[in-house]
Scaffold this motif. Structure first.
Motif, mmCIF file in Angstrom:
data_model
loop_
_atom_site.group_PDB
_atom_site.id
_atom_site.type_symbol
_atom_site.label_atom_id
_atom_site.label_comp_id
_atom_site.label_asym_id
_atom_site.label_seq_id
_atom_site.Cartn_x
_atom_site.Cartn_y
_atom_site.Cartn_z
ATOM 1 N N ILE A 36 0.841 -1.202 0.000
ATOM 2 C CA ILE A 36 0.000 0.000 0.000
ATOM 3 C C ILE A 36 0.873 1.248 0.000
ATOM 4 N N LEU A 37 1.961 1.175 0.757
ATOM 5 C CA LEU A 37 2.857 2.320 0.914
ATOM 6 C C LEU A 37 3.491 2.716 -0.413
ATOM 7 N N ASN A 38 3.764 1.764 -1.259
ATOM 8 C CA ASN A 38 4.345 2.079 -2.573
ATOM 9 C C ASN A 38 3.403 2.987 -3.370
ATOM 10 N N THR A 39 2.113 2.686 -3.304
ATOM 11 C CA THR A 39 1.117 3.520 -3.991
ATOM 12 C C THR A 39 1.051 4.900 -3.365
ATOM 13 N N LEU A 40 1.067 4.953 -2.027
ATOM 14 C CA LEU A 40 0.997 6.239 -1.333
ATOM 15 C C LEU A 40 2.199 7.117 -1.657
ATOM 16 N N HIS A 45 3.664 11.927 -3.335
ATOM 17 C CA HIS A 45 5.029 12.438 -3.518
ATOM 18 C C HIS A 45 5.829 12.387 -2.211
ATOM 19 N N LEU A 46 5.827 11.200 -1.610
ATOM 20 C CA LEU A 46 6.530 11.006 -0.345
ATOM 21 C C LEU A 46 7.878 10.358 -0.601
ATOM 22 N N ARG A 47 8.880 10.861 0.059
ATOM 23 C CA ARG A 47 10.199 10.247 -0.064
ATOM 24 C C ARG A 47 10.515 9.390 1.160
ATOM 25 N N ASP A 48 10.155 9.898 2.335
ATOM 26 C CA ASP A 48 10.522 9.228 3.576
ATOM 27 C C ASP A 48 9.302 8.646 4.268
ATOM 28 N N GLY A 78 -5.369 14.870 -0.344
ATOM 29 C CA GLY A 78 -4.898 13.900 -1.328
ATOM 30 C C GLY A 78 -4.606 12.551 -0.701
ATOM 31 N N LEU A 79 -4.001 12.568 0.496
ATOM 32 C CA LEU A 79 -3.715 11.325 1.212
ATOM 33 C C LEU A 79 -5.011 10.597 1.550
ATOM 34 N N THR A 80 -5.979 11.340 2.048
ATOM 35 C CA THR A 80 -7.268 10.735 2.406
ATOM 36 C C THR A 80 -7.943 10.125 1.183
ATOM 37 N N GLU A 81 -7.953 10.863 0.079
ATOM 38 C CA GLU A 81 -8.586 10.362 -1.147
ATOM 39 C C GLU A 81 -7.884 9.114 -1.663
ATOM 40 N N CYS A 82 -6.554 9.105 -1.562
ATOM 41 C CA CYS A 82 -5.791 7.949 -2.020
ATOM 42 C C CYS A 82 -6.128 6.718 -1.179
ATOM 43 N N LEU A 83 -6.196 6.888 0.129
ATOM 44 C CA LEU A 83 -6.548 5.775 1.018
ATOM 45 C C LEU A 83 -7.955 5.274 0.728
ATOM 46 N N ARG A 84 -8.874 6.206 0.480
ATOM 47 C CA ARG A 84 -10.242 5.802 0.136
ATOM 48 C C ARG A 84 -10.261 5.025 -1.171
ATOM 49 N N GLY A 85 -9.494 5.537 -2.136
ATOM 50 C CA GLY A 85 -9.441 4.870 -3.431
ATOM 51 C C GLY A 85 -8.876 3.463 -3.350
ATOM 52 N N LEU A 86 -7.971 3.242 -2.398
ATOM 53 C CA LEU A 86 -7.381 1.919 -2.215
ATOM 54 C C LEU A 86 -8.325 0.965 -1.478
ATOM 55 N N GLY A 87 -9.387 1.528 -0.901
ATOM 56 C CA GLY A 87 -10.374 0.688 -0.220
ATOM 57 C C GLY A 87 -9.906 0.119 1.098
ATOM 58 N N VAL A 88 -8.897 0.746 1.714
ATOM 59 C CA VAL A 88 -8.367 0.219 2.967
ATOM 60 C C VAL A 88 -9.038 0.902 4.158
ATOM 61 N N GLN A 89 -8.970 0.238 5.294
ATOM 62 C CA GLN A 89 -9.395 0.851 6.544
ATOM 63 C C GLN A 89 -8.175 1.539 7.146
ATOM 64 N N ALA A 90 -8.311 2.820 7.469
ATOM 65 C CA ALA A 90 -7.160 3.580 7.964
ATOM 66 C C ALA A 90 -7.606 4.624 8.968
ATOM 67 N N SER A 91 -6.826 4.752 10.037
ATOM 68 C CA SER A 91 -7.009 5.826 11.009
ATOM 69 C C SER A 91 -5.826 6.772 10.855
ATOM 70 N N VAL A 92 -6.110 8.066 10.669
ATOM 71 C CA VAL A 92 -5.086 9.025 10.263
ATOM 72 C C VAL A 92 -4.976 10.152 11.292
ATOM 73 N N SER A 124 -18.853 3.092 10.923
ATOM 74 C CA SER A 124 -17.593 3.821 10.866
ATOM 75 C C SER A 124 -17.076 3.949 9.436
ATOM 76 N N PRO A 125 -16.726 5.157 8.983
ATOM 77 C CA PRO A 125 -16.094 5.299 7.664
ATOM 78 C C PRO A 125 -14.779 4.533 7.612
ATOM 79 N N ARG A 126 -14.444 4.032 6.442
ATOM 80 C CA ARG A 126 -13.213 3.226 6.342
ATOM 81 C C ARG A 126 -11.971 4.078 6.607
ATOM 82 N N VAL A 127 -11.964 5.297 6.106
ATOM 83 C CA VAL A 127 -10.852 6.205 6.386
ATOM 84 C C VAL A 127 -11.355 7.265 7.356
#
Length: 231
Positions: A36-40, A45-48, A78-92, A124-127
């Motif tokens: 998942i992190l590779n997509t994020l 545009h994350l390097r670290d 953008g991060l939130t939308e990407c996580l939603r698009g991936l269909g994962v459950q995430a707490s941010v 509960s929303p997934r993200v």
């Protein structure tokens, strides 16, 4: 407590002085989280990044942006939308800076998870971001007082049954959208049905919906958690 002690943090190839957003991926083991992190990385545009398994089924991820660039509102969206698009459950978490920020993010995603657990998987929303539930986090710190507040504010409108739940949903939507027409469209109901539900809600409440409006809105948000929690 932090899953990574400070002595381990300084040894990692991760910029601790940067701005961090913490993402907890519950129900996702480390291997899947790294994919998942590779997509994020590409999308945001994350390097670290820093990945750490919380246990065998959940993974914690820290995402860094340089202090100068920072986590702008657009980047967070953008991060939130990407996580939603991936269909994962995430707490941010919200963005935090420095070593203390790494710890603060961990505390925030734990708080979000507690709200998610009380809310239940169906509601509960997934993200789920900390700003989305910061009010619930604050008020659920004392569940006994929260229950007392909800009972006092809602009365019969706080009943744990399907009819009261529908009425509460309609009142919440009415507060959010401001008009019967928009509320009806959102809930896929006829406008007359919305009017009837709001009238019935006021009867159960024992006062007009315009009185103690702030307290009512807060009580409705809390009721969603307390009813789901069986409290």
């Amino acid at each position: 407590s932090m899953p990574l002690p400070p002595s381990d943090l300084v040894l990692l190839d991760y910029p601790l002085d940067a701005g961090h957003v913490t993402v907890l991926l519950p129900g996702m083991p480390e291997g899947a989280a790294r994919q998942i992190l590779n997509t994020l990385r590409d999308a945001c545009h994350l390097r670290d990044t820093l990945v750490h398994p919380v246990d065998l089924t959940s993974t914690l991820v820290w995402l860094a942006q340089p202090r100068q660039a920072g986590w702008t509102a657009a980047r967070l969206a953008g991060l939130t939308e990407c996580l939603r698009g991936l269909g994962v459950q995430a707490s941010v978490s919200e963005p935090h800076v420095g070593v203390q920020g790494v710890r603060a993010g961990w505390r925030q995603v734990q708080d979000v998870q507690r709200v998610r657990a009380a809310w239940g998987p169906a509601g509960s929303p997934r993200v789920l971001g900390h700003p989305d539930v910061s009010l619930e986090v604050l008020l659920m710190a004392d569940p006994r007082r929260a229950r007392t507040f909800v009972r006092a504010e809602l009365g019969e409108l706080g009943a744990d049954d399907e009819v009261a739940a529908r009425l509460r949903e309609t009142v919440e939507a009415s507060h959010r959208f401001g008009s019967h027409v928009t509320t009806a469209a959102h809930l896929h109901l006829h406008e007359h049905t919305v009017r009837n539900r709001l009238q019935k809600a006021a009867e159960l409440l024992g006062r007009p919906l315009t009185e103690r409006r702030t307290e009512l809105q807060v009580a409705l948000r809390l009721a969603r958690l307390l009813v789901a929690d069986g409290s």
